[in-house]
Design an enzyme around this catalytic site. Structure first.
Site, PDB file in Angstrom:
ATOM      1  N   GLY A 109      44.623  16.284  65.774  1.00 11.34           N
ATOM      2  CA  GLY A 109      46.354  15.240  65.366  1.00 11.34           C
ATOM      3  C   GLY A 109      46.880  15.857  64.403  1.00 11.34           C
ATOM      4  O   GLY A 109      48.263  15.940  64.481  1.00 11.34           O
TER       5      GLY A 109
ATOM      6  N   VAL B 118      32.444   4.821  53.202  1.00 18.03           N
ATOM      7  CA  VAL B 118      31.723   4.920  53.174  1.00 18.03           C
ATOM      8  C   VAL B 118      31.557   4.408  51.720  1.00 18.03           C
ATOM      9  O   VAL B 118      31.036   3.354  51.351  1.00 18.03           O
ATOM     10  CB  VAL B 118      31.133   6.417  52.610  1.00 18.03           C
ATOM     11  CG1 VAL B 118      31.839   7.417  51.485  1.00 18.03           C
ATOM     12  CG2 VAL B 118      29.276   6.889  52.347  1.00 18.03           C
TER      13      VAL B 118
ATOM     14  N   ARG C 152      35.619  13.313  66.705  1.00 17.29           N
ATOM     15  CA  ARG C 152      36.699  13.097  65.345  1.00 17.29           C
ATOM     16  C   ARG C 152      38.168  14.326  66.011  1.00 17.29           C
ATOM     17  O   ARG C 152      38.842  13.861  64.707  1.00 17.29           O
ATOM     18  CB  ARG C 152      35.771  14.009  64.295  1.00 17.29           C
ATOM     19  CG  ARG C 152      34.665  12.851  63.296  1.00 17.29           C
ATOM     20  CD  ARG C 152      33.812  14.403  62.142  1.00 17.29           C
ATOM     21  NE  ARG C 152      35.364  13.825  61.057  1.00 17.29           N
ATOM     22  CZ  ARG C 152      34.568  13.334  60.324  1.00 17.29           C
ATOM     23  NH1 ARG C 152      33.096  12.438  60.625  1.00 17.29           N
ATOM     24  NH2 ARG C 152      34.737  12.857  58.954  1.00 17.29           N
TER      25      ARG C 152
ATOM     26  N   ASN D 212      39.265  13.166  50.670  1.00 18.39           N
ATOM     27  CA  ASN D 212      38.507  12.064  50.459  1.00 18.39           C
ATOM     28  C   ASN D 212      39.567  10.764  49.432  1.00 18.39           C
ATOM     29  O   ASN D 212      39.023  10.882  48.461  1.00 18.39           O
ATOM     30  CB  ASN D 212      37.160  11.484  50.314  1.00 18.39           C
ATOM     31  CG  ASN D 212      36.222  11.756  51.603  1.00 18.39           C
ATOM     32  OD1 ASN D 212      36.779  13.057  51.776  1.00 18.39           O
ATOM     33  ND2 ASN D 212      36.064  11.319  52.552  1.00 18.39           N
TER      34      ASN D 212
ATOM     35  N   TYR E  51      41.377  12.988  65.527  1.00 19.28           N
ATOM     36  CA  TYR E  51      42.080  12.635  64.290  1.00 19.28           C
ATOM     37  C   TYR E  51      42.041  13.944  63.645  1.00 19.28           C
ATOM     38  O   TYR E  51      43.205  14.042  63.156  1.00 19.28           O
ATOM     39  CB  TYR E  51      41.143  11.972  63.515  1.00 19.28           C
ATOM     40  CG  TYR E  51      41.564  12.001  61.723  1.00 19.28           C
ATOM     41  CD1 TYR E  51      42.492  10.581  61.262  1.00 19.28           C
ATOM     42  CD2 TYR E  51      40.797  12.324  60.946  1.00 19.28           C
ATOM     43  CE1 TYR E  51      43.141  10.731  60.138  1.00 19.28           C
ATOM     44  CE2 TYR E  51      41.513  11.836  59.590  1.00 19.28           C
ATOM     45  CZ  TYR E  51      42.303  11.741  59.248  1.00 19.28           C
ATOM     46  OH  TYR E  51      42.792  10.750  57.834  1.00 19.28           O
TER      47      TYR E  51
END
Ligand code: NAD
Ligand code: UDP
Length: 319
Positions: free
Chosen positions: A151, A190, A145, A177, A148
């Site tokens: 970054g 999800v 991960r 989210n 991301y």
């Protein structure tokens, strides 16, 4: 009065397309820059013929080639789904870092206000819950991960230094989210995954034992907050944006099975590495900076809206 011009990098994506629409409704001229890696021109159906809208198909890792004065820049460009950002990790990292550098250089030379869509992922597998902005996080710098997470941490660092060194008028939001219409069915995140599995009568694929938590915000609440973030006098410090109602992935699966009236069941598969165990925003700073903003759309309302969107998409594809 002259129109305010805004650049939305990543304007053809899920959040970017909602943002372009809202900015046009508010009377802005909007230039979307997108390389269409995870975005979709169909997301812009409602606005593509608007005379105040322009889509520039281009990659922000290259210098920004726009000559007109621009007052506002929203950097939404970056794949946000773990499935997508891990499929091209080096490009993900380059987009967040080199892409942010190019947009900041543009902002510096055009005197534009510029906002970074950062992420709750800067907290990694948090050892603190809920997460406040002063928590420095627990990120694996070399994990799957990290393209991301690191970054975005690099992008935040650049934004902070462009503000300190050159006085660029920066904003940083850490988005938790967010979901809603115009996410892609094959996005891998999800909510679109569970809804589409439920609508097709397939098993809902739960990673790990499903006891990990997330807190989900509906897109309209995020767009309201982004508008407020671009006002005068808002802080240059990072601001969490999310809905602090925390639930387990097991509960989310049950709610979606009920809300779709599906006969689907759940199946379990191994937990991907570095998947955060708990995630929930502390939104005190957002409440005080953004005129008392707080999310208004409940999970059940937001899911109903999103389920209707995917039902219609499915119906239109079949007929
Ligand atoms: P998305 O994948 O739907 O949108 C990203 C858009 O950026 C796409 O249109 C894609 O084609 C474009 N893009 C990617 N790399 C680019 C590049 N190098 N040059 C130009 N365009 C490029 O994702 P989203 O959910 O809309 O997320 C938008 C932003 O918000 C991202 O920066 C993401 O990190 C951030 N964010 C989103 C969430 C969420 O829950 N949706 C949470 C935290 C942060
Ligand atoms: N998840 C899951 N099944 C899926 C997709 C995701 O159980 O089909 C889990 C994932 O492992 C994580 C949570 O749901 O614990 C949220 O995942 P998502 O990819 O939406 O976003 P993240 O918060 O991990 O960036």
């Amino acid at each position: 009065m002259k129109k305010v011009t805004a650049i939305v990098a990543g304007g053809a994506g899920f959040i970017g397309s909602h943002l372009c629409l809202r900015l046009l409704e508010l009377g802005r001229r909007v230039i979307a820059i997108d390389n269409l890696s995870t975005g979709n021109i169909d997301n812009l159906n409602q606005i593509q013929w608007n005379p105040n809208f322009e889509l520039v198909i281009s990659d922000i890792v290259n210098p920004i080639n726009i000559t007109m004065p621009v007052q506002e820049i929203y950097n939404m460009a970056c794949p946000a789904s773990p499935l997508k950002y891990q499929s091209n990790p080096i490009e993900t990292f380059r987009t967040s870092t080199i892409g942010s550098y190019n947009l900041l250089e543009f902002a510096r030379h055009h005197n534009s206000r510029i906002l970074l869509a950062s992420t709750s992922e800067v907290y990694g597998d948090s050892l603190k819950s809920p997460q406040t902005e002063d928590y420095f996080g627990n990120v694996n710098p070399i994990g799957i991960r990290s393209c991301y997470d690191e970054g975005k941490r690099g992008a935040e660092s650049l934004f902070a230094d462009y503000n300190r060194c050159y006085g660029v008028d920066t904003r940083i939001v850490r988005i938790f989210n967010t979901y809603g219409p115009r996410m892609m069915s094959d996005d891998g995140r999800v909510i679109p995954s569970f809804i589409n599995q439920a609508l097709h009568g397939e098993p809902l694929t739960i990673n790990g034992d499903g006891s990990q938590t997330r807190a989900f915000m509906f897109i309209d609440d995020l767009i309201d907050a982004l508008m407020l973030m671009m006002r005068d006098g808002v802080t240059h410090m990072p601001v969490n944006l999310g809905n602090p109602t925390e639930i387990t992935i097991n509960s989310l699966a049950s709610i979606i099975i009920d809300a779709t009236g599906s006969k689907s069941w759940t199946s379990y598969r191994p937990m991907p590495s570095d998947d955060p165990r708990k995630r929930c925003p502390d939104i005190s700073r957002a409440r005080s900076e953004l005129c008392g903003w707080s999310p208004r759309v409940s999970l059940s309302e937001g899911l109903e809206n999103t389920i209707n969107y995917f039902r219609k998409l499915h119906y239109d594809t079949v007929h």
